[in-house]
Motif scaffolding. Structure first.
Motif, PDB file in Angstrom:
ATOM      1  N   PHE A  25       0.835  -1.205   0.000  1.00 45.87           N
ATOM      2  CA  PHE A  25       0.000   0.000   0.000  1.00 45.87           C
ATOM      3  C   PHE A  25       0.868   1.253   0.000  1.00 45.87           C
ATOM      4  CE2 PHE A  25      -1.101   3.098   3.340  1.00 45.87           C
ATOM      5  CZ  PHE A  25      -2.034   3.852   2.645  1.00 45.87           C
ATOM      6  N   GLY A  26       1.953   1.244   0.782  1.00 44.69           N
ATOM      7  CA  GLY A  26       2.833   2.410   0.818  1.00 44.69           C
ATOM      8  C   GLY A  26       3.440   2.697  -0.541  1.00 44.69           C
ATOM      9  N   ILE A  27       3.797   1.658  -1.271  1.00 48.99           N
ATOM     10  CA  ILE A  27       4.347   1.861  -2.608  1.00 48.99           C
ATOM     11  C   ILE A  27       3.290   2.457  -3.528  1.00 48.99           C
ATOM     12  CG2 ILE A  27       5.343   0.689  -4.598  1.00 48.99           C
ATOM     13  CD1 ILE A  27       6.522  -1.346  -2.672  1.00 48.99           C
ATOM     14  N   GLY A  28       2.060   1.909  -3.424  1.00 47.45           N
ATOM     15  CA  GLY A  28       0.982   2.472  -4.227  1.00 47.45           C
ATOM     16  C   GLY A  28       0.666   3.898  -3.854  1.00 47.45           C
ATOM     17  N   LEU A  29       0.743   4.185  -2.556  1.00 44.41           N
ATOM     18  CA  LEU A  29       0.505   5.553  -2.098  1.00 44.41           C
ATOM     19  C   LEU A  29       1.546   6.503  -2.666  1.00 44.41           C
ATOM     20  CD1 LEU A  29      -1.006   7.555  -0.267  1.00 44.41           C
ATOM     21  CD2 LEU A  29       0.516   6.865   1.597  1.00 44.41           C
TER      22      LEU A  29
END
Length: 496
Positions: A359-363
């Motif tokens: 999720f952090g990468i997508g964020l």
């Protein structure tokens, strides 16, 4: 719906090994009820065809299920006069009951059946059973609905047949084309495991057997047939259709509830290439991609809805972060269960934690896209923001799948699977160590299948006693009386 366990898993398919010289390779069952006029010409025609065209030993078994006319006498006379003919007598009606009883008692490795009217052209018989003899398939069916089939029948039966098969495809996701054609064959080792799961004793028997076999992953071979409708058929169309629909409902409910032990019918390592450890070919990649795309599409819609809601009371960055966080948790849970097949609560917290890293990468990707958009336009329109976010999410989706597959949900069964599948493979090929395995072994090179004797002056020697013949060779009765397969398997009110 019956839930009793089947005898065991099936061994890997092999070309049928050589048996005793006189053991029939093929047992063709003809279920009959009050067919005194058609039985003899049918059997003689079938016998003549097999004698001329079938290269292996065979048997024709007349399964008389409670006939009230002279059908038993005709069957007894044929069994006495023709060495390759046997007669079985059952005291209850039902085509399914007759097939299950005779198939369960037969010693032939290939079991087939056809209707007494011989509506199906007999030239399709050898193509029907050849894939079973070679080990290519588990069951084989004749199809009147294949493109190359040639069928002559009235519009009423044509409509009923096609409508019924459409119902099967729509409700039970059946992929075979013709469930009702009275022209089918099955390997005996498959029948021994599959038949205890089939409950119907009438005309729905075929459909139930095929649906269960297909759901268990068994291979069904279809043969286009030439078929001519019998105008004198005694089948009660309305009642048969009603009973079939009841059977579809029963099977559908059982499959949805998981009450059928279909996993016991799967074959061990060495038969299905999808179960093999093949280098450079990821296992289950196509199925996982489909599941991931479906979950990803729904997650994207969920994310856009959340973003639009959060955007009403917060800035774009905050709305994006909140929507992505909630949708990422839901996405990880859905992919865990649906895409990668992880069951239970074990490792769920770790999977969610790893999912949050993804999720952090997508964020970072989506936030960076929004930041670039705001820097370029100052005050972009809402539709422009959504378009940029969709593009950023597509890029993040590819990376998310790769991380999920390689890091979050890796296939950790590879290391432990080898010893398991090798053991299964050995057990399937060494029946001497497992009493439940079939009698024939696959450890020795196969000799040719037993050939049909050139001359029929003397009956071939088998361990099967012909109908009416006692062990001492005397003739005591013209037919054999078999008990029902199960104590509760009675249906005196069956009109068929």
């Amino acid at each position: 719906m019956r839930t009793d366990s089947s005898p065991g898993t099936l061994p890997a398919r092999e070309h049928l090994p050589a048996g005793n010289a006189g053991t029939p390779v093929l047992d063709v069952v003809i279920p009959v009820y009050n067919e005194e006029k058609d039985l003899q010409p049918c059997v003689l025609r079938l016998h003549d065809h097999l004698t001329r065209t079938f290269p292996y030993a065979f048997r024709i078994t007349i399964a008389d299920n409670a006939s009230t006319d002279s059908t038993p006498l005709v069957a007894a006379r044929l069994a006495a006069e023709v060495p390759e003919v046997a007669g079985f007598r059952l005291e209850q009606k039902g085509r399914g009951r007759a097939l299950r009883t005779v198939w369960s008692a037969s010693d032939a490795p290939i079991l087939a059946y056809m209707d007494v009217d011989l509506s199906t052209d007999l030239n399709a018989l050898l193509p029907l059973v050849a894939p079973l003899i070679s080990g290519h398939s588990d069951l084989a069916i004749g199809s009147r609905l294949a493109r190359t089939s040639r069928v002559v029948r009235g519009p009423k039966r044509e409509f009923i047949s096609r409508a019924y098969n459409m119902i099967l495809r729509g409700s039970l996701q059946a992929r075979f084309s013709d469930a009702q054609c009275g022209f089918k064959a099955i390997r005996r080792d498959v029948a021994q495991v599959l038949l205890p799961l089939v409950e119907d004793t009438g005309w729905f028997f075929d459909t139930e057997m095929l649906v269960l076999a297909e759901r268990a992953g068994l291979r069904i071979h279809e043969v286009p047939v030439d078929w001519v409708d019998d105008p004198d058929s005694t089948v009660h169309i309305v009642k048969t259709a009603t009973d079939d629909l009841k059977g579809v409902w029963r099977i559908g409910k059982a499959l949805a509830g998981g009450s059928l032990p279909l996993d016991r019918l799967t074959r061990p390592f060495g038969d299905d290439p999808r179960d093999r450890d093949i280098q450079d070919v990821p296992r289950g990649l196509a199925r996982q991609l489909v599941g991931f795309c479906v979950v990803g599409g729904l997650s994207t819609l969920f994310y856009l809805v959340l973003y639009s809601v959060f955007r009403q009371f917060s800035g774009s960055q905050v709305a994006n972060a909140l929507a992505l966080l909630v949708s990422a948790i839901a996405n990880t849970a859905a992919n865990r269960r649906l895409t990668f097949g992880v069951r239970g609560r074990g490792g769920a917290v770790r999977h969610q934690a790893q999912g949050l890293v993804v999720f952090g990468i997508g964020l970072a990707l989506t936030s960076g896209s929004l930041a670039a958009l705001n820097a370029a336009t100052g005050d972009p329109a809402h539709s422009t923001e959504l378009a940029v976010l969709v593009a950023a999410n597509l890029a993040a989706t590819v990376l998310r799948f790769l991380l999920f597959r390689a890091w979050v949900f890796p296939d950790r069964r590879e290391s432990g699977r080898e010893s398991t599948v090798v053991a299964a493979h050995q057990s399937a090929h060494h029946p001497a160590h497992h009493p439940s395995s079939p009698a024939y072994s696959t450890t020795a090179p196969y000799a040719p299948l037993p050939q049909r004797p050139v001359s029929y002056q003397q009956p071939y020697q088998t361990t099967q006693v012909r109908a009416g013949e006692a062990a001492d060779g005397s003739w005591r009765d013209a037919t054999m009386r078999l008990q029902p397969v199960r104590p509760h398997d009675t249906d005196p009110g069956d009109p068929r």
